[in-house]
Design a protein around this motif. Structure first.
Motif, PDB file in Angstrom:
ATOM      1  N   PHE A  25      40.072  40.525  43.936  1.00 35.08           N
ATOM      2  CA  PHE A  25      39.011  39.669  43.406  1.00 35.08           C
ATOM      3  C   PHE A  25      38.465  38.739  44.483  1.00 35.08           C
ATOM      4  O   PHE A  25      39.092  38.483  45.500  1.00 35.08           O
ATOM      5  CB  PHE A  25      39.532  38.816  42.247  1.00 35.08           C
ATOM      6  CG  PHE A  25      39.958  39.620  41.048  1.00 35.08           C
ATOM      7  CD1 PHE A  25      39.023  40.062  40.135  1.00 35.08           C
ATOM      8  CD2 PHE A  25      41.296  39.938  40.851  1.00 35.08           C
ATOM      9  CE1 PHE A  25      39.409  40.796  39.023  1.00 35.08           C
ATOM     10  CE2 PHE A  25      41.692  40.679  39.745  1.00 35.08           C
ATOM     11  CZ  PHE A  25      40.750  41.111  38.838  1.00 35.08           C
ATOM     12  N   SER A  26      37.266  38.226  44.208  1.00 37.22           N
ATOM     13  CA  SER A  26      36.680  37.176  45.023  1.00 37.22           C
ATOM     14  C   SER A  26      35.775  36.341  44.131  1.00 37.22           C
ATOM     15  O   SER A  26      35.715  36.565  42.914  1.00 37.22           O
ATOM     16  CB  SER A  26      35.901  37.770  46.200  1.00 37.22           C
ATOM     17  OG  SER A  26      35.478  36.748  47.086  1.00 37.22           O
ATOM     18  N   HIS A  27      35.083  35.386  44.736  1.00 36.87           N
ATOM     19  CA  HIS A  27      34.225  34.502  43.947  1.00 36.87           C
ATOM     20  C   HIS A  27      32.982  35.244  43.451  1.00 36.87           C
ATOM     21  O   HIS A  27      32.669  36.366  43.893  1.00 36.87           O
ATOM     22  CB  HIS A  27      33.817  33.282  44.768  1.00 36.87           C
ATOM     23  CG  HIS A  27      33.136  33.627  46.059  1.00 36.87           C
ATOM     24  ND1 HIS A  27      31.806  33.985  46.119  1.00 36.87           N
ATOM     25  CD2 HIS A  27      33.606  33.695  47.322  1.00 36.87           C
ATOM     26  CE1 HIS A  27      31.478  34.229  47.368  1.00 36.87           C
ATOM     27  NE2 HIS A  27      32.557  34.064  48.122  1.00 36.87           N
ATOM     28  N   VAL A  31      34.735  42.173  42.587  1.00 37.13           N
ATOM     29  CA  VAL A  31      36.046  42.803  42.382  1.00 37.13           C
ATOM     30  C   VAL A  31      36.028  44.167  43.047  1.00 37.13           C
ATOM     31  O   VAL A  31      35.010  44.856  43.050  1.00 37.13           O
ATOM     32  CB  VAL A  31      36.379  42.900  40.876  1.00 37.13           C
ATOM     33  CG1 VAL A  31      35.331  43.702  40.128  1.00 37.13           C
ATOM     34  CG2 VAL A  31      37.770  43.489  40.654  1.00 37.13           C
ATOM     35  N   VAL A 116      46.523  41.457  40.924  1.00 38.18           N
ATOM     36  CA  VAL A 116      45.971  40.185  41.370  1.00 38.18           C
ATOM     37  C   VAL A 116      46.756  39.763  42.607  1.00 38.18           C
ATOM     38  O   VAL A 116      47.993  39.766  42.592  1.00 38.18           O
ATOM     39  CB  VAL A 116      46.064  39.082  40.294  1.00 38.18           C
ATOM     40  CG1 VAL A 116      45.371  37.809  40.789  1.00 38.18           C
ATOM     41  CG2 VAL A 116      45.448  39.531  38.977  1.00 38.18           C
ATOM     42  N   GLN A 314      42.205  30.108  37.319  1.00 40.18           N
ATOM     43  CA  GLN A 314      41.039  30.956  37.550  1.00 40.18           C
ATOM     44  C   GLN A 314      40.643  30.939  39.024  1.00 40.18           C
ATOM     45  O   GLN A 314      40.321  31.974  39.607  1.00 40.18           O
ATOM     46  CB  GLN A 314      39.857  30.467  36.698  1.00 40.18           C
ATOM     47  CG  GLN A 314      40.005  30.717  35.210  1.00 40.18           C
ATOM     48  CD  GLN A 314      39.784  32.166  34.844  1.00 40.18           C
ATOM     49  OE1 GLN A 314      40.732  32.945  34.759  1.00 40.18           O
ATOM     50  NE2 GLN A 314      38.536  32.529  34.620  1.00 40.18           N
ATOM     51  N   LYS A 317      43.358  32.890  41.013  1.00 36.79           N
ATOM     52  CA  LYS A 317      43.327  34.327  40.744  1.00 36.79           C
ATOM     53  C   LYS A 317      42.115  35.008  41.365  1.00 36.79           C
ATOM     54  O   LYS A 317      42.211  36.149  41.828  1.00 36.79           O
ATOM     55  CB  LYS A 317      43.325  34.594  39.236  1.00 36.79           C
ATOM     56  CG  LYS A 317      44.678  34.389  38.558  1.00 36.79           C
ATOM     57  CD  LYS A 317      44.714  34.990  37.167  1.00 36.79           C
ATOM     58  CE  LYS A 317      43.778  34.308  36.207  1.00 36.79           C
ATOM     59  NZ  LYS A 317      43.887  34.864  34.833  1.00 36.79           N
ATOM     60  N   TYR A 318      40.988  34.320  41.356  1.00 39.85           N
ATOM     61  CA  TYR A 318      39.750  34.985  41.733  1.00 39.85           C
ATOM     62  C   TYR A 318      39.102  34.414  42.991  1.00 39.85           C
ATOM     63  O   TYR A 318      38.904  35.116  43.979  1.00 39.85           O
ATOM     64  CB  TYR A 318      38.761  34.921  40.561  1.00 39.85           C
ATOM     65  CG  TYR A 318      39.311  35.498  39.284  1.00 39.85           C
ATOM     66  CD1 TYR A 318      39.925  36.756  39.266  1.00 39.85           C
ATOM     67  CD2 TYR A 318      39.246  34.797  38.090  1.00 39.85           C
ATOM     68  CE1 TYR A 318      40.445  37.286  38.104  1.00 39.85           C
ATOM     69  CE2 TYR A 318      39.760  35.331  36.910  1.00 39.85           C
ATOM     70  CZ  TYR A 318      40.354  36.565  36.919  1.00 39.85           C
ATOM     71  OH  TYR A 318      40.875  37.091  35.766  1.00 39.85           O
ATOM     72  N   ASP A 319      38.764  33.154  42.995  1.00 32.03           N
ATOM     73  CA  ASP A 319      37.898  32.609  44.034  1.00 32.03           C
ATOM     74  C   ASP A 319      38.548  32.506  45.409  1.00 32.03           C
ATOM     75  O   ASP A 319      37.882  32.749  46.422  1.00 32.03           O
ATOM     76  CB  ASP A 319      37.386  31.224  43.621  1.00 32.03           C
ATOM     77  CG  ASP A 319      36.452  31.295  42.425  1.00 32.03           C
ATOM     78  OD1 ASP A 319      36.218  32.407  41.924  1.00 32.03           O
ATOM     79  OD2 ASP A 319      35.971  30.242  41.980  1.00 32.03           O
TER      80      ASP A 319
END
Length: 420
Positions: A25-27, A31, A116, A314, A317-319
């Motif tokens: 993932f990224s911002h 994905v 993740v 969040q 996990k992602y950004d």
């Protein structure tokens, strides 16, 4: 298509593919399946040197945090999960036995349901690392005279590099397979993705002559929201910055996809080398984390604290994966795809919004791999007729050896902050 090991020590063009273990993932909703490059190069290597990549055994030593994977072709690989491994996780991994190891992230997605990175889900990342390294070891075990091998030596990393020279329809191609993996199931550190000649990867690239070769870099299958209006189905994506990268190689990839009838997309101004952009992005993410930390420090009600932590989760996990994967100064030179200026263009894939809604995380299919490999082979045919132009452009845009040494010293400098 004729593919074999080349007797020459250096090729006339380059091919590079990697897996960023856990870099999913990224911002901004980005994905990816970040093992596509690894899978494509593995498939091509298998044409020259057939190997059995079926998983024969997955084991976890009692009370251990080490995953071991063995392949029918004789290779072995291991990965360390700093959180430890539950019996239930060990049982899940047994579902990998009998399956193909050439697409490690897709396999892990099928086994665990979700991947993740960033130390959020450490066991799937450690499993991916073990599978990828078992593939590399299988090639080494079966064809030791044809490959060069080095361990990944960026701080905190436990991946590796495999190199050889292939002959593809009469053109000798220096080829590198990279596993970017951080010990413990965290990370990954991708300062050596693409064709970045840092540390042991630089030693290998120089042995194969790849620092000065027009190169195709194979990258991820991804969903990129900003591209969504251009993508109706799985689409070939070609990226080469018109000022910094090898647009001759890029044009060969575009023409190849068109010749084959594949949908192809060229994003506007890819990899712009906006100096300081990754550092600024890191500061922006850090500011959000700091603000949430301050809010949590002052919070008293359980509901408030839960909401704050959910927001923080969040971001983690992602950004943050969009800023932790590469050193700022390295990124200034090679940008997000890891392109050594003047040398390369990137071949990747994009999926539609509908696909992303259904699958959440992209996975690789045999049709995808065929689309990738067909495009690579066709592009090399075209590049063979344009090597002079590609080499001339490389000379015009290449960075100095001092610049390479500078980013290498930064990338290899160990941090004073330890992770346990």
């Amino acid at each position: 298509m004729s593919i074999s090991f080349c007797k020459k020590q250096k090729g006339f063009a380059g091919l590079a593919g990697h897996i960023g273990v856990g870099h999913v993932f990224s911002h901004s909703g980005f994905v990816q399946e970040d093992g596509a490059g690894f899978a494509v190069v593995t498939k091509i290597l298998s044409e020259a040197g057939p190997v059995n990549l079926k998983i024969s055994k997955v084991s976890v030593t009692d009370y251990s945090d080490i995953i071991s994977v063995e392949l029918s072709g004789g290779g072995k690989g291991s990965g360390y999960a700093r959180c430890g491994i539950t019996p239930a996780e060990s049982a899940l991994m047994q579902n990998a036995v009998g399956k193909d190891a050439s697409c490690p992230q897709t396999l892990a997605t099928e086994i665990f349901g979700r991947i993740v990175g960033q130390g959020v889900l450490e066991v799937p990342s450690a499993f991916i690392s073990a599978v990828a390294k078992s593939v590399v070891d299988t090639f080494l075990k079966n064809y030791p005279e044809n490959f060069l091998f080095f361990l990944e030596d960026t701080p905190g990393s436990d991946g590796c590099y495999l190199g050889t020279v292939l002959q593809i329809d009469g053109l000798c191609i220096s080829t590198i397979l990279t596993v970017n993996s951080s010990a413990g199931g965290i990370g990954p550190n991708e300062d050596t993705e693409g064709n970045i000649p840092i540390g042991n990867k630089g030693v290998l690239m120089r042995q194969l002559g790849m620092v000065n070769l027009p190169t195709i870099i194979v990258e991820s299958k991804a969903y990129v929201p900003s591209w969504s209006k251009f993508i109706n189905d799985t689409t070939v994506v070609v990226r080469a910055n018109s000022l910094h990268d090898n647009s001759v190689v890029g044009n060969c990839l575009v023409k190849a996809a068109q010749n084959l009838g594949y949908p192809v997309f060229e994003p506007e101004n890819p990899y712009p080398r906006a100096v300081g952009s990754l550092g600024k992005a890191t500061q922006n993410v850090s500011k959000r984390i700091i603000d949430l930390g301050n809010d949590l420090y002052k919070a008293k009600a359980a509901g408030t604290k839960i909401k704050i932590i959910a927001e923080l989760a969040q971001i983690i996990k992602y950004d943050v994966s969009g800023v932790l994967f590469m050193s700022d100064d390295v990124n200034d030179v090679v940008d997000n795809g890891g392109l050594l200026p003047g040398t390369a263009a990137v071949l990747s894939m994009a999926v539609s919004t509908e696909y992303a809604k259904e699958y959440i995380i992209p996975t690789l299919t045999q049709d995808d791999l065929k689309m990738y490999t067909d495009t690579v082979f066709e592009a090399f045919k075209i590049l063979k007729e344009n090597l002079g132009k590609a080499s001339q452009l490389l000379k015009e845009r290449a960075v100095s050896q001092d610049t390479i040494k500078d980013i290498e010293s930064i990338a290899l400098k160990a941090s004073s902050h330890s992770v346990s």
